[in-house]
Design a protein around this motif. Structure first.
Motif, PDB file in Angstrom:
ATOM      1  N   HIS A   1      95.858  39.893 -31.526  1.00  0.00           N
ATOM      2  CA  HIS A   1      95.906  40.615 -32.794  1.00  0.00           C
ATOM      3  C   HIS A   1      95.960  39.626 -33.947  1.00  0.00           C
ATOM      4  O   HIS A   1      96.216  38.440 -33.749  1.00  0.00           O
ATOM      5  CB  HIS A   1      97.134  41.528 -32.835  1.00  0.00           C
TER       6      HIS A   1
ATOM      7  N   GLN B   1      96.192  39.716 -38.701  1.00  0.00           N
ATOM      8  CA  GLN B   1      96.218  40.500 -39.927  1.00  0.00           C
ATOM      9  C   GLN B   1      95.078  40.044 -40.829  1.00  0.00           C
ATOM     10  O   GLN B   1      94.808  38.854 -40.931  1.00  0.00           O
ATOM     11  CB  GLN B   1      97.548  40.329 -40.649  1.00  0.00           C
TER      12      GLN B   1
ATOM     13  N   PRO C   1      95.183  50.082 -39.907  1.00  0.00           N
ATOM     14  CA  PRO C   1      95.163  49.395 -38.612  1.00  0.00           C
ATOM     15  C   PRO C   1      93.968  49.846 -37.767  1.00  0.00           C
ATOM     16  O   PRO C   1      93.575  51.010 -37.807  1.00  0.00           O
ATOM     17  CB  PRO C   1      96.479  49.825 -37.955  1.00  0.00           C
TER      18      PRO C   1
ATOM     19  N   ARG D   1      93.809  45.237 -35.215  1.00  0.00           N
ATOM     20  CA  ARG D   1      93.624  44.640 -36.530  1.00  0.00           C
ATOM     21  C   ARG D   1      94.575  45.376 -37.446  1.00  0.00           C
ATOM     22  O   ARG D   1      94.597  46.601 -37.464  1.00  0.00           O
ATOM     23  CB  ARG D   1      92.203  44.885 -37.055  1.00  0.00           C
ATOM     24  N   CYS D   2      95.342  44.668 -38.188  1.00  0.00           N
ATOM     25  CA  CYS D   2      96.301  45.294 -39.091  1.00  0.00           C
ATOM     26  C   CYS D   2      96.099  44.777 -40.502  1.00  0.00           C
ATOM     27  O   CYS D   2      95.717  43.629 -40.692  1.00  0.00           O
ATOM     28  CB  CYS D   2      97.735  45.011 -38.657  1.00  0.00           C
TER      29      CYS D   2
ATOM     30  N   SER E   1      97.222  43.247 -44.076  1.00  0.00           N
ATOM     31  CA  SER E   1      98.194  42.203 -44.383  1.00  0.00           C
ATOM     32  C   SER E   1      99.545  42.820 -44.720  1.00  0.00           C
ATOM     33  O   SER E   1      99.622  43.998 -45.046  1.00  0.00           O
ATOM     34  CB  SER E   1      97.711  41.364 -45.578  1.00  0.00           C
ATOM     35  N   PRO E   2     100.611  41.994 -44.669  1.00  0.00           N
ATOM     36  CA  PRO E   2     101.939  42.505 -45.035  1.00  0.00           C
ATOM     37  C   PRO E   2     101.906  43.162 -46.415  1.00  0.00           C
ATOM     38  O   PRO E   2     101.151  42.759 -47.284  1.00  0.00           O
ATOM     39  CB  PRO E   2     102.817  41.257 -45.053  1.00  0.00           C
TER      40      PRO E   2
ATOM     41  N   TYR F   1     101.146  46.351 -46.749  1.00  0.00           N
ATOM     42  CA  TYR F   1     100.301  47.551 -46.670  1.00  0.00           C
ATOM     43  C   TYR F   1     101.161  48.791 -46.691  1.00  0.00           C
ATOM     44  O   TYR F   1     102.165  48.870 -46.028  1.00  0.00           O
ATOM     45  CB  TYR F   1      99.482  47.511 -45.367  1.00  0.00           C
TER      46      TYR F   1
END
Length: 90
Positions: free
Chosen positions: A55, A57, A64, A83-84, A86-87, A89
């Motif tokens: 995984h 970001q 996601p 896939r997430c 970025s912080p 979100y």
């Protein structure tokens, strides 16, 4: 092909599936591949029994995403790729 190269090829196939499904913009394919490979090289995401959860970001992704790949004829039996954003979100 070495197991590491096969592993990264499987990651690329999962990302390509996200692009083909319209979930990930094609313009971000290489960025996504590089991010997941860099994260996997930092520390393997293997959890045992041939299963791993690679995984990374990506900035401005929006939501996601996930894909799953299975490679029954190599030591890496299955991979789940997420896939997430970025912080920060949401």
């Amino acid at each position: 092909m070495t197991p590491a190269r096969e592993r990264f090829a499987l990651i690329a196939e999962c990302i390509d599936a996200m692009v083909a499904a319209g979930s990930l913009p094609a313009a971000r394919r290489d960025e996504a591949c590089a991010a997941v490979v860099a994260r996997e090289e930092l520390c393997s995401t293997g959890v045992g029994s041939g299963v791993a959860v690679p995984h990374a970001q990506l900035p401005d992704l929006g939501e996601p995403l996930a894909a799953m790949g299975v490679a029954p004829k190599v030591p890496i039996r299955s991979r789940i790729l997420s896939r997430c954003p970025s912080p920060g979100y949401g």
